[in-house]
Design an enzyme around this catalytic site. Structure first.
Site, short mmCIF file in Angstrom:
data_model
loop_
_atom_site.label_atom_id
_atom_site.label_comp_id
_atom_site.label_asym_id
_atom_site.label_seq_id
_atom_site.Cartn_x
_atom_site.Cartn_y
_atom_site.Cartn_z
N ARG A 1 0.82 -1.22 0.00
CA ARG A 1 0.00 0.00 0.00
C ARG A 1 0.84 1.26 0.00
O ARG A 1 0.39 2.32 -0.40
CB ARG A 1 -0.92 0.03 1.23
CG ARG A 1 -1.89 -1.13 1.32
CD ARG A 1 -2.53 -1.18 2.69
NE ARG A 1 -1.48 -1.41 3.69
CZ ARG A 1 -1.63 -1.19 4.99
NH1 ARG A 1 -2.76 -0.74 5.47
NH2 ARG A 1 -0.64 -1.45 5.82
N ASN B 1 7.12 24.35 9.81
CA ASN B 1 6.91 25.15 8.61
C ASN B 1 7.12 24.31 7.37
O ASN B 1 7.95 23.40 7.35
CB ASN B 1 7.87 26.34 8.58
CG ASN B 1 7.61 27.30 9.71
OD1 ASN B 1 6.46 27.60 10.03
ND2 ASN B 1 8.67 27.79 10.32
N HIS C 1 19.98 31.25 6.62
CA HIS C 1 19.26 31.88 7.72
C HIS C 1 19.62 31.30 9.08
O HIS C 1 19.93 30.11 9.19
CB HIS C 1 17.75 31.72 7.51
CG HIS C 1 17.29 32.21 6.17
ND1 HIS C 1 16.27 31.60 5.47
CD2 HIS C 1 17.70 33.24 5.40
CE1 HIS C 1 16.07 32.23 4.34
NE2 HIS C 1 16.94 33.23 4.26
N LYS D 1 16.85 22.94 14.15
CA LYS D 1 15.88 22.61 13.10
C LYS D 1 16.05 21.15 12.71
O LYS D 1 17.16 20.62 12.69
CB LYS D 1 16.13 23.44 11.83
CG LYS D 1 15.95 24.91 11.97
CD LYS D 1 16.28 25.60 10.64
CE LYS D 1 16.22 27.10 10.79
NZ LYS D 1 16.63 27.78 9.54
N TYR E 1 10.08 21.83 8.06
CA TYR E 1 11.04 22.14 9.12
C TYR E 1 10.34 22.11 10.46
O TYR E 1 9.30 22.75 10.62
CB TYR E 1 11.55 23.59 9.01
CG TYR E 1 12.17 24.03 7.74
CD1 TYR E 1 13.52 24.30 7.71
CD2 TYR E 1 11.41 24.25 6.59
CE1 TYR E 1 14.11 24.76 6.54
CE2 TYR E 1 12.00 24.71 5.44
CZ TYR E 1 13.35 24.96 5.42
OH TYR E 1 13.93 25.42 4.28
#
Length: 187
Positions: free
Chosen positions: A27, A52, A66, A76, A136
């Protein structure tokens, strides 16, 4: 640890390349994207303040580099859900033996890799194909006043982006090149 994540590589102190284990049958499969207990064992501190998603339409787009300044520095966990990216991190921890060194790796929906990025790293990526989706998990809330960034084309970083850069935001383009006295961040 539950065994849902395998450490593939630890290229710098605290930085971990993980493979998500997929459990499936005819599946399809199930793959856990985040597990608080497993992440705690891997060095994640605190909870998840945000999750995010980014969607990037065009191959060659660069987003980054960043980070957030302390006291809002964040870890993160970065995963590519669709497409392929060259994911890049730069160590900006003051006093680190790998200060201003970078690590890059391809993340894709096919290879089931995620990057666990500790506080004190700048992060960015380049899309290698059209229509990329990234997700993230962040360990701290976003604070605009704490936002920082490095220019992704700064010669001092020597990041070899794998394909021609097709798009770069004005915000990312506006970051000044590093100066010799860049102090890094103190955590």
């Amino acid at each position: 640890m539950s065994g849902r994540f395998e450490i593939v590589q630890e290229p710098m102190e605290g930085l971990k390349l993980l493979r998500r284990k997929r459990f499936g049958d005819e599946r399809g499969y199930l793959s856990r994207l985040f597990d608080a207990e497993d992440m705690s064992d891997l060095g994640w501190r605190g909870g998840v303040f945000q999750i995010n998603e980014t969607v990037t339409k065009r191959a060659g787009t660069v987003r980054g580099m960043h980070y957030q300044h302390p006291p809002f520095a964040e870890a993160k966990l970065v995963t590519c859900l669709a497409g392929r990216v060259e994911d890049v991190v730069v160590d900006i921890r003051a006093g680190s033996p790998t200060f201003l060194k970078h690590f890059s790796v391809e993340l894709s929906d096919d290879n089931a890799l995620s990057l666990l990025i500790p506080e004190g790293f700048a992060h960015g990526f380049q899309t290698r194909v059209d229509d990329v989706r990234m997700i993230y998990a962040h360990s701290a809330p976003y604070r605009p006043e704490a936002e920082g960034g490095l220019h992704p084309l700064d010669p001092a970083l020597a990041i070899a982006w794998p394909i021609a850069i097709e798009a770069l935001s004005d915000r990312d383009r506006s970051h000044a090149p590093l100066e010799f006295d860049f102090p890094g961040v103190v955590l």
